[in-house]
Design a protein around this motif. Structure first.
Motif, PDB file in Angstrom:
ATOM      1  N   ARG A  79       0.845  -0.932   0.144  1.00  0.00           N
ATOM      2  CA  ARG A  79      -0.008   0.013  -0.022  1.00  0.00           C
ATOM      3  C   ARG A  79       0.842   1.248   0.077  1.00  0.00           C
ATOM      4  O   ARG A  79       0.695   2.299  -0.780  1.00  0.00           O
ATOM      5  N   ALA A  80       2.031   1.292   0.963  1.00  0.00           N
ATOM      6  CA  ALA A  80       2.795   2.300   0.830  1.00  0.00           C
ATOM      7  C   ALA A  80       3.639   2.584  -0.610  1.00  0.00           C
ATOM      8  O   ALA A  80       3.577   4.006  -0.995  1.00  0.00           O
ATOM      9  N   ALA A  81       4.042   1.655  -1.192  1.00  0.00           N
ATOM     10  CA  ALA A  81       4.452   1.716  -2.462  1.00  0.00           C
ATOM     11  C   ALA A  81       3.843   2.118  -3.468  1.00  0.00           C
ATOM     12  O   ALA A  81       4.079   2.894  -4.252  1.00  0.00           O
ATOM     13  N   ASN A  82       2.444   1.666  -3.524  1.00  0.00           N
ATOM     14  CA  ASN A  82       1.316   2.231  -4.343  1.00  0.00           C
ATOM     15  C   ASN A  82       0.936   3.414  -4.347  1.00  0.00           C
ATOM     16  O   ASN A  82       0.958   4.275  -5.134  1.00  0.00           O
ATOM     17  N   GLN A  83       0.911   4.129  -2.857  1.00  0.00           N
ATOM     18  CA  GLN A  83       0.511   5.436  -2.868  1.00  0.00           C
ATOM     19  C   GLN A  83       1.926   6.303  -3.053  1.00  0.00           C
ATOM     20  O   GLN A  83       1.633   7.267  -3.781  1.00  0.00           O
ATOM     21  N   THR A  84       3.028   5.891  -2.857  1.00  0.00           N
ATOM     22  CA  THR A  84       4.195   6.733  -3.319  1.00  0.00           C
ATOM     23  C   THR A  84       4.294   6.912  -4.762  1.00  0.00           C
ATOM     24  O   THR A  84       4.600   7.770  -5.262  1.00  0.00           O
ATOM     25  N   ALA A  85       4.160   5.588  -5.561  1.00  0.00           N
ATOM     26  CA  ALA A  85       4.007   5.785  -6.994  1.00  0.00           C
ATOM     27  C   ALA A  85       3.299   6.561  -7.574  1.00  0.00           C
ATOM     28  O   ALA A  85       3.370   7.332  -8.495  1.00  0.00           O
ATOM     29  N   ILE A  86       1.949   6.510  -6.952  1.00  0.00           N
ATOM     30  CA  ILE A  86       0.888   7.402  -7.696  1.00  0.00           C
ATOM     31  C   ILE A  86       1.213   8.911  -7.377  1.00  0.00           C
ATOM     32  O   ILE A  86       1.091   9.863  -8.213  1.00  0.00           O
ATOM     33  N   ASN A  87       1.565   9.139  -6.062  1.00  0.00           N
ATOM     34  CA  ASN A  87       1.858  10.612  -5.765  1.00  0.00           C
ATOM     35  C   ASN A  87       3.011  10.998  -6.563  1.00  0.00           C
ATOM     36  O   ASN A  87       2.807  12.265  -6.927  1.00  0.00           O
ATOM     37  N   ARG A  88       3.960  10.472  -6.862  1.00  0.00           N
ATOM     38  CA  ARG A  88       5.061  10.753  -7.706  1.00  0.00           C
ATOM     39  C   ARG A  88       4.602  11.135  -9.297  1.00  0.00           C
ATOM     40  O   ARG A  88       5.141  12.297  -9.559  1.00  0.00           O
ATOM     41  N   VAL A  89       3.845  10.244  -9.655  1.00  0.00           N
ATOM     42  CA  VAL A  89       3.480  10.595 -11.052  1.00  0.00           C
ATOM     43  C   VAL A  89       2.574  11.649 -10.968  1.00  0.00           C
ATOM     44  O   VAL A  89       2.820  12.605 -11.997  1.00  0.00           O
TER      45      VAL A  89
END
Length: 252
Positions: A79-89
């Motif tokens: 969940r943390a990796a997913n959120q980080t990836a979305i926020n970065r994009v």
């Protein structure tokens, strides 16, 4: 490959190509996107980036891959990796140096709508639909994406979309300011962008982002940007073209 970048002269196209899943984004797709954005922005020949479905007339993006989300809902690390990836994009797309267009031909929902929000301009075909549906899933939309939405349509319409999860047709999306142009193609808009000074567009885009991020007065940097334009080649070409009653040739 579910995402790819194709370049045609001055225009790059970021194609979403997962039609069997309505172009839903997986974590891997979010993680792959920044390199594709950088590829377009770092290419000196590219002056416009269009994000669209690889399938003509297809769904723009149905949002997050729900099956992947359900399979990993109890995995805090995922969940943390997913959120980080979305926020970065979303952060990098909203601040990309080249102008960006979301060309929406079909449904544009959830995280897909977030991608469109992060672009500079949105062009929609008549059958396009826009919706943000976390309220129907018990989820919460990211703050950065909520701000992008509020900046476009205001708090009232943003709350309407977020609270109800209603799918808005293209006409309604244009009425509330979510879509800038209703058209069967972004080509006319692209032509207009390519006719303008790339320096002007790049710096004006940066200034608009400063305003959206809360800056209301000039500082040393913005004053320098304004002053420097007068000594750049684009100014000389633009003014010469004006005096000579011809179209400017800014190169590229």
């Amino acid at each position: 490959m579910s995402l790819r970048l194709e370049k045609y002269g001055s225009v790059a196209h970021l194609l979403i190509d997962r039609p069997e899943k309505r172009n839903a984004f997986t974590t891997a797709m979010w993680q792959a996107t920044p390199d594709l954005l950088a590829d377009a922005a770092d290419d000196p020949d590219v002056r416009v980036l269009v994000i669209r479905s690889a399938e003509a007339g297809g769904v723009f993006c149905a949002g997050a891959d729900i099956k992947e989300m359900l399979a990993n809902k109890d995995d805090a690390e995922w969940r943390a990796a997913n959120q980080t990836a979305i926020n970065r994009v979303q952060h990098e797309l909203a601040r990309l140096s080249v102008p960006t267009i979301a060309f929406v031909e079909g449904d544009c929902v959830g995280g897909g709508c977030g991608i469109a929000l992060a672009c500079d301009l949105r062009v929609a075909k008549a059958k396009a639909r826009f919706g943000i549906t976390p309220g129907k899933l018990g989820l919460v939309y990211p703050l950065h994406d909520v701000k992008l939405l509020v900046d476009l349509v205001g708090p009232g319409q943003a709350k309407r979309m977020l609270f109800t999860g209603e799918l808005l047709g293209a006409q309604e999306a244009a009425r509330i300011g979510l879509v800038e142009l209703l058209a069967d193609s972004p080509d006319a808009l692209i032509e207009q962008l390519l006719a303008a000074s790339p320096h002007s567009i790049r710096e004006i885009k940066r200034v608009v982002r400063r305003v959206l991020d809360g800056q209301s007065d000039d500082d040393v940097e913005t004053r320098a940007i304004f002053a420097e334009a007068f000594i750049r080649p684009d100014f000389h070409e633009g003014t010469a073209a004006f005096v000579e009653k011809r179209k400017p040739d800014f190169g590229g």
